[in-house]
Design a protein around this motif. Sequence first.
Motif, PDB file in Angstrom:
ATOM      1  N   SER A 149       0.841  -1.194   0.000  1.00 48.12           N
ATOM      2  CA  SER A 149       0.000   0.000   0.000  1.00 48.12           C
ATOM      3  C   SER A 149       0.877   1.245   0.000  1.00 48.12           C
ATOM      4  N   CYS A 150       0.443   2.250  -0.740  1.00 49.73           N
ATOM      5  CA  CYS A 150       1.132   3.545  -0.813  1.00 49.73           C
ATOM      6  C   CYS A 150       0.180   4.630  -0.357  1.00 49.73           C
ATOM      7  N   GLU A 151       0.645   5.454   0.533  1.00 45.33           N
ATOM      8  CA  GLU A 151      -0.142   6.571   1.059  1.00 45.33           C
ATOM      9  C   GLU A 151       0.628   7.865   0.815  1.00 45.33           C
ATOM     10  N   LEU A 152      -0.029   8.849   0.203  1.00 51.79           N
ATOM     11  CA  LEU A 152       0.600  10.130  -0.124  1.00 51.79           C
ATOM     12  C   LEU A 152      -0.150  11.269   0.555  1.00 51.79           C
ATOM     13  N   ARG A 153       0.599  12.131   1.207  1.00 51.79           N
ATOM     14  CA  ARG A 153       0.046  13.365   1.782  1.00 51.79           C
ATOM     15  C   ARG A 153       0.923  14.517   1.313  1.00 51.79           C
ATOM     16  N   GLY A 204       5.765  21.026  -3.520  1.00 44.61           N
ATOM     17  CA  GLY A 204       5.004  20.531  -2.390  1.00 44.61           C
ATOM     18  C   GLY A 204       5.847  19.649  -1.488  1.00 44.61           C
ATOM     19  N   LYS A 205       5.475  19.609  -0.226  1.00 43.22           N
ATOM     20  CA  LYS A 205       6.100  18.693   0.721  1.00 43.22           C
ATOM     21  C   LYS A 205       5.301  17.393   0.677  1.00 43.22           C
ATOM     22  N   VAL A 206       5.946  16.309   0.296  1.00 43.35           N
ATOM     23  CA  VAL A 206       5.255  15.046   0.052  1.00 43.35           C
ATOM     24  C   VAL A 206       5.697  14.017   1.089  1.00 43.35           C
ATOM     25  N   ASP A 207       4.738  13.485   1.820  1.00 47.47           N
ATOM     26  CA  ASP A 207       4.993  12.368   2.733  1.00 47.47           C
ATOM     27  C   ASP A 207       4.514  11.093   2.049  1.00 47.47           C
ATOM     28  N   LEU A 208       5.423  10.174   1.788  1.00 49.86           N
ATOM     29  CA  LEU A 208       5.109   8.902   1.136  1.00 49.86           C
ATOM     30  C   LEU A 208       5.338   7.771   2.137  1.00 49.86           C
ATOM     31  N   THR A 209       4.277   7.037   2.423  1.00 41.32           N
ATOM     32  CA  THR A 209       4.370   5.892   3.326  1.00 41.32           C
ATOM     33  C   THR A 209       4.016   4.624   2.571  1.00 41.32           C
ATOM     34  N   VAL A 210       4.934   3.672   2.580  1.00 35.19           N
ATOM     35  CA  VAL A 210       4.708   2.375   1.929  1.00 35.19           C
ATOM     36  C   VAL A 210       4.628   1.315   3.021  1.00 35.19           C
ATOM     37  N   ARG A 211       3.580   0.495   2.960  1.00 35.50           N
ATOM     38  CA  ARG A 211       3.407  -0.588   3.928  1.00 35.50           C
ATOM     39  C   ARG A 211       3.295  -1.922   3.196  1.00 35.50           C
ATOM     40  N   ARG A 238       7.851  25.532  -1.058  1.00 39.22           N
ATOM     41  CA  ARG A 238       8.452  26.277  -2.175  1.00 39.22           C
ATOM     42  C   ARG A 238       8.997  25.349  -3.245  1.00 39.22           C
ATOM     43  N   TYR A 239       9.487  24.185  -2.821  1.00 38.98           N
ATOM     44  CA  TYR A 239      10.074  23.241  -3.768  1.00 38.98           C
ATOM     45  C   TYR A 239       9.444  21.872  -3.549  1.00 38.98           C
ATOM     46  N   LEU A 240       9.916  20.875  -4.300  1.00 36.56           N
ATOM     47  CA  LEU A 240       9.456  19.504  -4.103  1.00 36.56           C
ATOM     48  C   LEU A 240      10.336  18.853  -3.039  1.00 36.56           C
ATOM     49  N   GLU A 241       9.717  18.456  -1.952  1.00 35.62           N
ATOM     50  CA  GLU A 241      10.446  17.809  -0.852  1.00 35.62           C
ATOM     51  C   GLU A 241       9.741  16.499  -0.514  1.00 35.62           C
ATOM     52  N   LEU A 242      10.395  15.386  -0.803  1.00 38.36           N
ATOM     53  CA  LEU A 242       9.806  14.061  -0.589  1.00 38.36           C
ATOM     54  C   LEU A 242      10.397  13.424   0.660  1.00 38.36           C
ATOM     55  N   SER A 243       9.504  12.949   1.537  1.00 35.78           N
ATOM     56  CA  SER A 243       9.927  12.235   2.745  1.00 35.78           C
ATOM     57  C   SER A 243       9.327  10.836   2.696  1.00 35.78           C
ATOM     58  N   PRO A 244      10.107   9.848   2.207  1.00 34.24           N
ATOM     59  CA  PRO A 244       9.574   8.486   2.104  1.00 34.24           C
ATOM     60  C   PRO A 244       9.788   7.679   3.375  1.00 34.24           C
ATOM     61  N   ARG A 245       8.809   6.840   3.705  1.00 36.44           N
ATOM     62  CA  ARG A 245       8.931   5.872   4.788  1.00 36.44           C
ATOM     63  C   ARG A 245       8.643   4.497   4.185  1.00 36.44           C
ATOM     64  N   LEU A 246       9.701   3.682   4.113  1.00 33.59           N
ATOM     65  CA  LEU A 246       9.615   2.407   3.413  1.00 33.59           C
ATOM     66  C   LEU A 246      10.008   1.255   4.338  1.00 33.59           C
ATOM     67  N   PRO A 247       9.434   0.059   4.101  1.00 38.96           N
ATOM     68  CA  PRO A 247       9.926  -1.129   4.815  1.00 38.96           C
ATOM     69  C   PRO A 247      11.390  -1.372   4.451  1.00 38.96           C
ATOM     70  N   ASP A 248      12.112  -2.007   5.340  1.00 40.73           N
ATOM     71  CA  ASP A 248      13.536  -2.241   5.100  1.00 40.73           C
ATOM     72  C   ASP A 248      13.782  -3.003   3.800  1.00 40.73           C
ATOM     73  N   ASP A 249      12.885  -3.932   3.463  1.00 43.69           N
ATOM     74  CA  ASP A 249      13.079  -4.746   2.260  1.00 43.69           C
ATOM     75  C   ASP A 249      12.947  -3.933   0.973  1.00 43.69           C
ATOM     76  N   LEU A 250      12.396  -2.714   1.077  1.00 43.64           N
ATOM     77  CA  LEU A 250      12.154  -1.907  -0.123  1.00 43.64           C
ATOM     78  C   LEU A 250      13.036  -0.662  -0.169  1.00 43.64           C
ATOM     79  N   ARG A 251      14.002  -0.572   0.722  1.00 38.98           N
ATOM     80  CA  ARG A 251      14.864   0.612   0.761  1.00 38.98           C
ATOM     81  C   ARG A 251      15.622   0.815  -0.554  1.00 38.98           C
ATOM     82  N   GLU A 297      12.259   9.451  -8.312  1.00 36.80           N
ATOM     83  CA  GLU A 297      12.166   9.840  -9.714  1.00 36.80           C
ATOM     84  C   GLU A 297      10.719   9.763 -10.205  1.00 36.80           C
ATOM     85  N   ARG A 298      10.023   8.751  -9.746  1.00 35.74           N
ATOM     86  CA  ARG A 298       8.624   8.577 -10.188  1.00 35.74           C
ATOM     87  C   ARG A 298       7.727   9.691  -9.645  1.00 35.74           C
ATOM     88  N   VAL A 299       7.962  10.077  -8.412  1.00 33.82           N
ATOM     89  CA  VAL A 299       7.170  11.165  -7.828  1.00 33.82           C
ATOM     90  C   VAL A 299       7.508  12.493  -8.513  1.00 33.82           C
TER      91      VAL A 299
END
Length: 286
Positions: free
Chosen positions: A21-25, A60-67, A30-43, A51-53
């Motif tokens: 599952s992917c959750e985006l907030r 925008g400030k983007v919080d990406l959570t992958v579960r 001012r710029y694109l700032e991505l903060s990803p939270r990924l399981p260790d197996d997907l680091r 690159e995809r985002v």
Amino acid sequence: MTRSMTAYASAETAGPTGTLSCELRTVNHRYLELSPRLPDDLRNSESALRERVAAKLSRGKVDLTVRLRGETRSETLDVDDALLGRLAELARTLEGRFPTMQVQFTELLRFPGVMRQADVDPEAVQAALFEALDHALDALTATREREGAKLAQLLRERLDAIERIVADVRGWMPQIREGLRARLETRLADLKQPVEPGRLEQELVLQVTRIDVDEELDRLATHIAEARRVLGLKEPIGRRLDFLMQEFNREANTLGSKSIDSRSTNAAVELKVLIEQMREQVQNIE
């Protein structure tokens, strides 16, 4: 395309090791700032995710959570039959020397290398991850566009109001100049000393030059037209609009500083209110 920077979206898909599952907030930045939270197996997929985002979002400030949930490792376990056979042969060889020796099945399974996890195709895992991310990005983009359309409508309404104020001030200027002339004539008439010929005209020209706002009104009209044009572009427009808000504010300040009439003073104040309302909305546009 006017797109808001505030949105939320999520998506999930079935992968070879469970449900991804992917959750985006996103919020304004001012710029694109991505903060990803990924399981260790997907680091190892973080760089590709960035690159995809970045291909879909520019600000925008983007919080990406992958579960990863529902993982069932028991279904992916294999037995090394060759190693198990060698262990059995060794047990038979040693049986004569150690007649009381007993080997339990569970003990054999604990021997290093007997039980092994089946290999999982990393490309299949990454493909499932990208599928979930793409669905989430599409939903996020749709939400940002819907919110952006509302912001664009608010901006257009305020541009219409600014345009009306500009037209009103243009209409008042002849009366303001005539009022200025009347006041100067009264002041000169009250002087006890004789006035030089042409003094009234000289003073009038000087004062009219000081209160002349035709240039400011023309620039405001130009900024209105440019803002409307930018709102129709199919690309990120937030930075352009932010610059235009600075230009709008500069002209409104100058208009207020040159005012000698309550109507134009009130108009300058109203302009600044409208421009500030626009500026607040523009801060949330990609």
